[in-house]
Design a protein around this motif. Structure first.
Motif, short mmCIF file in Angstrom:
data_model
loop_
_atom_site.label_atom_id
_atom_site.label_comp_id
_atom_site.label_asym_id
_atom_site.label_seq_id
_atom_site.Cartn_x
_atom_site.Cartn_y
_atom_site.Cartn_z
N LYS A 241 0.81 -1.22 0.00
CA LYS A 241 0.00 0.00 0.00
C LYS A 241 0.85 1.27 0.00
O LYS A 241 0.51 2.24 -0.67
N THR A 242 1.92 1.27 0.75
CA THR A 242 2.72 2.50 0.91
C THR A 242 3.87 2.60 -0.09
O THR A 242 4.39 3.68 -0.33
N GLY A 243 4.31 1.45 -0.63
CA GLY A 243 5.46 1.46 -1.52
C GLY A 243 6.79 1.38 -0.79
O GLY A 243 7.85 1.40 -1.41
N VAL A 244 6.74 1.28 0.55
CA VAL A 244 7.96 1.16 1.34
C VAL A 244 8.39 -0.31 1.38
O VAL A 244 7.57 -1.18 1.67
N PRO A 245 9.64 -0.63 1.06
CA PRO A 245 10.07 -2.04 1.04
C PRO A 245 10.01 -2.67 2.42
O PRO A 245 10.11 -1.99 3.44
N MET A 246 9.85 -3.99 2.44
CA MET A 246 9.75 -4.73 3.70
C MET A 246 10.96 -4.49 4.60
O MET A 246 10.84 -4.47 5.82
N SER A 247 12.14 -4.30 3.99
CA SER A 247 13.35 -4.09 4.79
C SER A 247 13.30 -2.80 5.59
O SER A 247 14.08 -2.63 6.54
N ASN A 248 12.39 -1.89 5.22
CA ASN A 248 12.24 -0.62 5.93
C ASN A 248 10.95 -0.56 6.76
O ASN A 248 10.48 0.53 7.10
N ILE A 249 10.38 -1.70 7.06
CA ILE A 249 9.17 -1.77 7.89
C ILE A 249 9.51 -2.51 9.19
O ILE A 249 10.07 -3.61 9.15
N PHE A 250 9.16 -1.90 10.32
CA PHE A 250 9.53 -2.45 11.62
C PHE A 250 8.32 -2.51 12.55
O PHE A 250 7.74 -1.47 12.86
N PRO A 251 7.95 -3.72 12.97
CA PRO A 251 6.85 -3.84 13.93
C PRO A 251 7.35 -3.57 15.35
O PRO A 251 8.42 -4.04 15.74
N VAL A 252 6.59 -2.80 16.13
CA VAL A 252 6.98 -2.49 17.50
C VAL A 252 5.76 -2.53 18.41
O VAL A 252 4.62 -2.48 17.96
N LYS A 253 6.05 -2.56 19.69
CA LYS A 253 5.02 -2.43 20.70
C LYS A 253 5.33 -1.18 21.51
O LYS A 253 6.34 -1.10 22.20
N ASN A 254 4.47 -0.18 21.37
CA ASN A 254 4.64 1.05 22.15
C ASN A 254 4.24 0.83 23.60
O ASN A 254 3.44 -0.07 23.91
N TYR A 255 4.76 1.66 24.46
CA TYR A 255 4.30 1.67 25.86
C TYR A 255 3.07 2.59 25.94
O TYR A 255 3.14 3.76 25.57
N HIS A 256 1.95 2.02 26.40
CA HIS A 256 0.75 2.85 26.50
C HIS A 256 -0.04 2.60 27.78
O HIS A 256 -0.75 3.48 28.25
N GLU A 257 0.09 1.42 28.36
CA GLU A 257 -0.60 1.16 29.63
C GLU A 257 0.35 0.62 30.70
O GLU A 257 -0.03 0.51 31.87
N GLU A 258 1.60 0.35 30.31
CA GLU A 258 2.58 -0.18 31.24
C GLU A 258 3.12 0.93 32.14
O GLU A 258 3.09 2.10 31.79
N THR A 259 3.63 0.52 33.28
CA THR A 259 4.31 1.46 34.18
C THR A 259 5.81 1.18 34.25
O THR A 259 6.57 1.98 34.80
N ASP A 260 6.22 0.05 33.69
CA ASP A 260 7.65 -0.32 33.65
C ASP A 260 8.01 -0.76 32.24
O ASP A 260 7.17 -1.31 31.51
N THR A 261 9.27 -0.55 31.86
CA THR A 261 9.73 -1.00 30.55
C THR A 261 9.98 -2.51 30.57
O THR A 261 10.15 -3.11 31.62
N GLU A 262 10.01 -3.10 29.36
CA GLU A 262 10.21 -4.54 29.20
C GLU A 262 11.31 -4.78 28.17
O GLU A 262 11.34 -4.11 27.13
N ASP A 263 12.18 -5.73 28.43
CA ASP A 263 13.35 -5.94 27.58
C ASP A 263 12.99 -6.25 26.13
O ASP A 263 13.59 -5.69 25.20
N ASP A 264 12.03 -7.14 25.88
CA ASP A 264 11.69 -7.51 24.50
C ASP A 264 11.13 -6.32 23.73
O ASP A 264 11.48 -6.11 22.56
N ALA A 265 10.27 -5.54 24.37
CA ALA A 265 9.73 -4.34 23.72
C ALA A 265 10.86 -3.35 23.44
O ALA A 265 10.90 -2.72 22.37
N ASP A 266 11.78 -3.22 24.38
CA ASP A 266 12.91 -2.31 24.22
C ASP A 266 13.78 -2.71 23.02
O ASP A 266 14.23 -1.85 22.25
#
Length: 290
Positions: A241-266
């Motif tokens: 849809k966007t024309g951006v190659p897969m190599s430039n697409i990164f899935p992440v998990k934002n912090y939105h309800e957590e109160t502490d950071t997590e290593d895997d998300a980091d």
């Protein structure tokens, strides 16, 4: 006559998990990535910090992504970029830059937060405002006008931007839950932006947020993200849809309800940031070609 068997044979549910990850990621590299980014310096000595413009649909998690990156380096959940819990309206109204700070120092890259994109013509940030912001023509503090883009007559228009004013990468933030049915008019806006800035060699990256709510496998175990068939399919659709190659697409998990950071998300956030910074720095080094 014998009794007929009325029970239907239940077909096994398809396996949501690939046999092996399709993208390699070392989940133990958090501290190494942090150190590498903390020691990063722009390739041009005349540029103090690299500007990165963050754009995306309203509610996709632009400001939350900035906060999440900030959280990684602070070691606690940060909320410097204000976020609204109300859906459908962009909380960001003015262009603002956020310098990422570690526990020791300010890092040499700045995220520029911009008003969210919407499908309607006279809604959200205007495509010309985003393009001008990438090229350094929009000064911090400019309040976005949904009905008219910034013009050279405005006091917030920078007629003669230098390298330090310009963004060297445009990051689209896209919600993994909505990529399947993103409005075509919004995609058209992204294509206009992509075409205009690509002419000047500006690279684009997609950050796909909310992967934990888009895939039960990932919700249970974030480290399964590159084993998830659903996440891979959503990334492929996003690329188409966007024309951006897969190599430039990164899935992440934002912090939105957590109160502490997590290593895997980091680690996911740091790996995405590392790639964004490297891509932006490559563009900075190539500036003389344009």
């Amino acid at each position: 006559m014998g009794a007929s068997n009325s029970k239907q044979v239940q077909q096994p549910k398809p396996n949501p998990e690939l046999d092996k990850p399709w993208r390699k990621l070392d989940w133990g590299q958090k501290e190494a990535l942090k150190e590498k980014l903390e020691n990063f310096s722009p390739g041009d000595p005349n540029v103090k910090d690299i500007k990165i413009l963050i754009a995306g649909q309203v509610g996709a998690g632009k400001s939350s992504f900035i906060n999440s990156i900030d959280s990684v380096f602070k070691g606690r959940v940060s909320s410097r970029a204000l976020v609204s819990s109300s859906a459908g309206v962009s909380f960001t109204q003015k262009l603002k830059g956020f310098t990422i700070r570690s526990e020791r120092k300010n890092l040499p890259f700045v995220f520029k937060d911009i008003m969210g994109l919407e499908a309607a013509v006279l809604a959200g940030s205007q495509t010309d405002d985003i393009i001008n912001a990438v090229f350094g023509h929009v000064k911090d503090g400019y309040k976005f006008n949904q009905e008219q883009a910034l013009t050279y007559k405005d006091q917030h228009y920078n007629c003669d931007p230098n390298l330090s004013d310009q963004a060297f990468c445009l990051v689209y933030v896209i919600d993994a839950n909505t990529v399947d049915f993103t409005d075509d008019k919004l995609i058209d806006k992204l294509r206009i932006i992509r075409h205009r800035i690509s002419d000047r060699g500006i690279p684009q990256v997609v950050i796909m947020t909310k992967v934990d709510t888009a895939c039960p496998l990932v919700k249970d175990d974030l480290s399964k993200i590159y084993n998830s068939k659903k996440i891979k399919e959503k990334m492929e659709m996003c690329s188409a849809k966007t024309g951006v190659p897969m190599s430039n697409i990164f899935p992440v998990k934002n912090y939105h309800e957590e109160t502490d950071t997590e290593d895997d998300a980091d680690v996911l956030l740091l790996k995405a940031l590392e790639q964004i910074v490297q891509i932006a720095n490559d563009r900075l080094l190539d500036c003389e070609s344009y």
